[in-house]
Motif scaffolding. Structure first.
Motif: not given
Length: 220
Positions: A133-152
């Motif tokens: 009877d429970t709906i669970i919602v999970m979401y990420g609010d942004h990409n991995v921008y610390y240390h420019d990891i997303y660019l690498k």
């Protein structure tokens, strides 16, 4: 109250005798926080709404000394090493800067702790007989921008800020009954949907699923 909440539990309420974490990666682990929160999650037989902001996977991804030790004590690093040896996990920055390789490994350990926390929540809802009877919602609010990891991560394919592929996050809406009905009605083989989606869609989608009337002029 302006946001509709009856109760708010911050660090001071959950950990009155512990100094608050700093933005250095030594955050209170999600599995530890979940244990504190479970008695507060659904303390009523009435319909409830609970919001929780996860911390374990937040940057910086080199993490602090305390959490590195905890990840090791909890067996996360050993599990990562075993998965890598078995060919079940690959460090996305393997072959790059050793410091960046370590950051991804630490981030994976943090995700594993988040996974433990979610497992605790699901088990608690099931034990209370309200998981269906429970709906669970999970979401990420942004990409991995610390240390420019997303660019690498995308450097071998592209490295410009304007390519939207770099900004993908995830969103999960889970309910056992909802999953079964979706598979039955759609004829799909699984419940993964890769349509463009933003946080603006979450509330009206939930309203539709729950059959709640709302002013459609106020939502996307």
């Amino acid at each position: 109250p302006q946001l509709g909440f009856d109760n708010v539990y911050l660090h001071e309420e959950l950990y009155p005798d512990t100094p608050i974490w700093r933005w250095n990666g030594d955050y209170t682990l999600d599995s530890v926080t979940m244990e504190k929160m479970l008695p507060l999650f659904s303390s009523t037989d009435e319909p409830f709404y609970t919001y929780w902001a996860s911390l374990s996977t937040h940057g910086p991804y080199d993490y602090g000394t305390a959490n590195k030790l905890l990840f090791s004590e909890l067996g996360y690093f050993d599990a990562i090493d075993q998965a890598e040896a078995d060919g079940l996990w690959t460090n996305v920055l393997e072959g790059g800067d050793p410091a960046d390789v370590a950051k991804i490994r630490h981030y994976q350990a943090a995700v594993m702790d988040l996974d433990v926390a979610i497992g605790m929540m699901l088990a608690d809802l099931e034990a209370k007989g309200i998981l269906d009877d429970t709906i669970i919602v999970m979401y990420g609010d942004h990409n991995v921008y610390y240390h420019d990891i997303y660019l690498k991560m995308f450097a071998s394919t592209f490295n410009d800020y304007y390519n939207m592929e770099m900004y993908h996050t995830f969103c999960v809406m889970y309910n056992p009954t909802l999953s079964d009905i979706y598979l039955e009605k759609s004829g799909a083989e699984n419940t993964t949907i890769s349509e463009f989606f933003t946080p603006y869609n979450i509330i009206p989608t939930l309203m539709d699923l729950l059959g709640i009337q709302y002013n459609q002029n106020l939502f996307m």
